[in-house]
Design a protein around this motif. Structure first.
Motif, PDB file in Angstrom:
ATOM      1  N   THR A 149     -12.600 -16.366   5.488  1.00  0.00           N
ATOM      2  CA  THR A 149     -14.013 -16.101   5.240  1.00  0.00           C
ATOM      3  C   THR A 149     -14.555 -14.950   6.077  1.00  0.00           C
ATOM      4  O   THR A 149     -15.605 -14.388   5.766  1.00  0.00           O
ATOM      5  N   SER A 150     -13.865 -14.620   7.165  1.00  0.00           N
ATOM      6  CA  SER A 150     -14.281 -13.496   8.004  1.00  0.00           C
ATOM      7  C   SER A 150     -13.078 -12.960   8.754  1.00  0.00           C
ATOM      8  O   SER A 150     -12.215 -13.732   9.192  1.00  0.00           O
ATOM      9  N   GLY A 151     -13.006 -11.638   8.913  1.00  0.00           N
ATOM     10  CA  GLY A 151     -11.898 -11.052   9.668  1.00  0.00           C
ATOM     11  C   GLY A 151     -10.588 -11.100   8.897  1.00  0.00           C
ATOM     12  O   GLY A 151     -10.555 -10.952   7.675  1.00  0.00           O
ATOM     13  N   TRP A 152      -9.498 -11.344   9.637  1.00  0.00           N
ATOM     14  CA  TRP A 152      -8.155 -11.327   9.059  1.00  0.00           C
ATOM     15  C   TRP A 152      -7.305 -12.428   9.666  1.00  0.00           C
ATOM     16  O   TRP A 152      -7.494 -12.814  10.813  1.00  0.00           O
ATOM     17  N   VAL A 153      -6.336 -12.905   8.892  1.00  0.00           N
ATOM     18  CA  VAL A 153      -5.350 -13.871   9.367  1.00  0.00           C
ATOM     19  C   VAL A 153      -3.974 -13.410   8.903  1.00  0.00           C
ATOM     20  O   VAL A 153      -3.818 -12.920   7.779  1.00  0.00           O
ATOM     21  N   SER A 154      -2.993 -13.575   9.762  1.00  0.00           N
ATOM     22  CA  SER A 154      -1.614 -13.273   9.396  1.00  0.00           C
ATOM     23  C   SER A 154      -0.866 -14.582   9.177  1.00  0.00           C
ATOM     24  O   SER A 154      -0.837 -15.440  10.058  1.00  0.00           O
ATOM     25  N   LEU A 155      -0.288 -14.744   7.978  1.00  0.00           N
ATOM     26  CA  LEU A 155       0.566 -15.892   7.701  1.00  0.00           C
ATOM     27  C   LEU A 155       2.007 -15.482   7.959  1.00  0.00           C
ATOM     28  O   LEU A 155       2.479 -14.489   7.389  1.00  0.00           O
ATOM     29  N   GLU A 156       2.715 -16.251   8.770  1.00  0.00           N
ATOM     30  CA  GLU A 156       4.027 -15.820   9.232  1.00  0.00           C
ATOM     31  C   GLU A 156       5.054 -16.943   9.155  1.00  0.00           C
ATOM     32  O   GLU A 156       4.740 -18.105   9.408  1.00  0.00           O
ATOM     33  N   ARG A 157       6.257 -16.567   8.813  1.00  0.00           N
ATOM     34  CA  ARG A 157       7.450 -17.407   8.884  1.00  0.00           C
ATOM     35  C   ARG A 157       8.630 -16.477   8.650  1.00  0.00           C
ATOM     36  O   ARG A 157       8.469 -15.258   8.558  1.00  0.00           O
ATOM     37  N   GLY A 183       2.266 -12.296   5.476  1.00  0.00           N
ATOM     38  CA  GLY A 183       1.128 -12.009   4.623  1.00  0.00           C
ATOM     39  C   GLY A 183      -0.095 -11.713   5.469  1.00  0.00           C
ATOM     40  O   GLY A 183      -0.452 -12.512   6.340  1.00  0.00           O
ATOM     41  N   LEU A 184      -0.722 -10.570   5.241  1.00  0.00           N
ATOM     42  CA  LEU A 184      -1.929 -10.188   5.971  1.00  0.00           C
ATOM     43  C   LEU A 184      -3.120 -10.425   5.045  1.00  0.00           C
ATOM     44  O   LEU A 184      -3.239  -9.780   4.007  1.00  0.00           O
ATOM     45  N   VAL A 185      -4.001 -11.343   5.424  1.00  0.00           N
ATOM     46  CA  VAL A 185      -5.034 -11.835   4.513  1.00  0.00           C
ATOM     47  C   VAL A 185      -6.418 -11.478   5.050  1.00  0.00           C
ATOM     48  O   VAL A 185      -6.814 -11.963   6.117  1.00  0.00           O
ATOM     49  N   SER A 207       2.116  -3.860  13.112  1.00  0.00           N
ATOM     50  CA  SER A 207       3.018  -3.896  11.970  1.00  0.00           C
ATOM     51  C   SER A 207       3.276  -5.323  11.514  1.00  0.00           C
ATOM     52  O   SER A 207       3.399  -6.230  12.326  1.00  0.00           O
ATOM     53  N   LEU A 208       3.342  -5.505  10.196  1.00  0.00           N
ATOM     54  CA  LEU A 208       3.830  -6.770   9.679  1.00  0.00           C
ATOM     55  C   LEU A 208       5.340  -6.784   9.853  1.00  0.00           C
ATOM     56  O   LEU A 208       5.995  -5.778   9.814  1.00  0.00           O
ATOM     57  N   ARG A 209       5.860  -7.980   9.993  1.00  0.00           N
ATOM     58  CA  ARG A 209       7.282  -8.136  10.268  1.00  0.00           C
ATOM     59  C   ARG A 209       8.117  -7.670   9.089  1.00  0.00           C
ATOM     60  O   ARG A 209       7.761  -7.866   7.943  1.00  0.00           O
TER      61      ARG A 209
END
Length: 373
Positions: free
Chosen positions: A233-241, A246-248, A371-373
């Motif tokens: 809903t605000s800013g950014w979150v990185s989903l990682e495994r 995923g940069l959201v 950088s994303l992985r």
């Protein structure tokens, strides 16, 4: 030479532009300059990010050591000295105006007898910690699990830089916490989080992966199959495994499936066929699914296509490059062969260009995405 450099950029007008205070020739000059100057675009994104993050922090207060961490994020080594000073000044002024204390003298999690703990700010309905019923003011210690029953919910303080609300039928474990990072594990249910802190300060583990905050507000849910559903809903979150991350950004969502890994972020306002196409690709990962994505993708979906570069190989990746280049031409820092080889600098440059021009999320750019992985 220094004077010539400053006149070539629009440093002195960026703060006013970010606040919508420019008009006439100055406004035209800045907007024309930003079209071709990546460096000034990034500076503007930094300023807007500070304003957004601190503007949402009306009930939060910084940790004592946070100033130097924020300044480090705002001032990359390549940044011009005058911008380092200007951005630091913006942060100081805004923080002085809007940040207030959650607890008068608390700068860290409560130090309980057996280690750090977080306080429950609110309790509604049956809530337990380590299987024992609790109430407002109770503590969740490191290693303990917080559980909410039917029609129950609770809020906890994330140190003094954020809050987490745990919905009914949920379980959240406090894994570890120190001055650099707080790590928790959501094993079932749903939570909402808001954090105003340096990137990667809060990490939420789930059965399908990890949600890493980049200065944000979001909801995180685990469905009946153990998949993780993220809405920012605000800013950014990185989903990682393991595998591509995923940069959201704000207004987007992403599903991390236990079997397929991190899915493709999609815009919440995208038409149903677009969202269905990327979901199909995440599930099937075959040629027909990819072709459908490339067919229905719009300019506004360029960030989704950018993620597909790391999720495809060979000729399929080239097809993604062709479609993405048509919708959002790559900057000179992202030559084709470098992108096809997933060179991190080239990928970052194209992602930055996409976020600036196509996602509508440039206002929420984090301090330094990396950088994303």
């Amino acid at each position: 030479m220094r004077g010539l450099t400053l006149r070539r950029h629009v440093d002195d007008l960026l703060t006013a532009y970010a606040h919508g205070e420019l008009h006439g020739p100055d406004l035209e000059r800045v907007e024309e300059h930003l079209k071709d100057c990546r460096e000034c675009r990034q500076e503007l994104a930094n300023i807007r990010s500070v304003c957004q993050a601190l503007g949402s922090a009306k009930t939060l207060r910084t940790k004592d050591e946070l100033w130097s961490q924020i300044n480090n994020q705002l001032a990359p080594k390549r940044q011009r000295p005058i911008l380092r000073f200007a951005l630091a000044a913006v942060a100081v002024v805004l923080v002085a105006g809007v940040w207030v204390s959650l607890k008068p003298n608390q700068t860290d999690p409560v130090q309980a007898s057996n280690g750090p703990a977080f306080e429950l700010l609110n309790v509604q309905g049956p809530v337990t910690v380590a299987t024992k019923p609790v109430q407002q003011g109770s503590l969740v210690r490191q290693g303990e699990s917080l559980c909410t029953g039917p029609a129950a919910k609770t809020r906890i303080a994330v140190g003094d830089v954020g809050e987490i609300e745990l919905s009914q039928g949920s379980e959240l474990q406090l894994v570890s916490c120190d001055s650099k990072q707080h790590r928790m594990r959501l094993t079932k249910g749903e939570l909402s989080a808001m954090v105003v802190a340096p990137p990667r300060f809060l990490v939420i583990e789930t059965p399908a992966g990890e949600a890493v905050d980049l200065g944000c507000a979001y909801t995180l849910k685990i469905d009946d199959q153990g998949n993780t559903i993220l809405h920012v809903t605000s800013g950014w979150v990185s989903l990682e495994r393991e595998g591509p991350d995923g940069l959201v950004p704000a207004g987007w969502s992403c599903v991390t499936r236990k079997e397929q890994g991190v899915g493709t972020p999609v815009c919440g306002k995208a038409p149903t066929p677009v969202r269905a196409a990327f979901k199909r690709f995440d599930l099937e990962r075959d040629g027909p699914a990819l072709s459908f994505c490339l067919k229905v993708a719009r300019k506004e979906d360029a960030l989704s296509l950018w993620h597909l570069l790391a999720r495809t190989n060979g000729s399929d990746r080239e097809l993604v490059w062709q479609r993405l280049a048509k919708l959002s031409p790559p900057p000179k820092e992202a030559p084709k062969q470098a992108v096809l080889s997933l060179d991190s600098k080239a990928m970052d440059a194209w992602r930055e260009s996409i976020m600036w021009t196509n996602t509508g999320a440039a206002d929420a750019l984090p301090f330094n995405l990396g950088s994303l992985r």
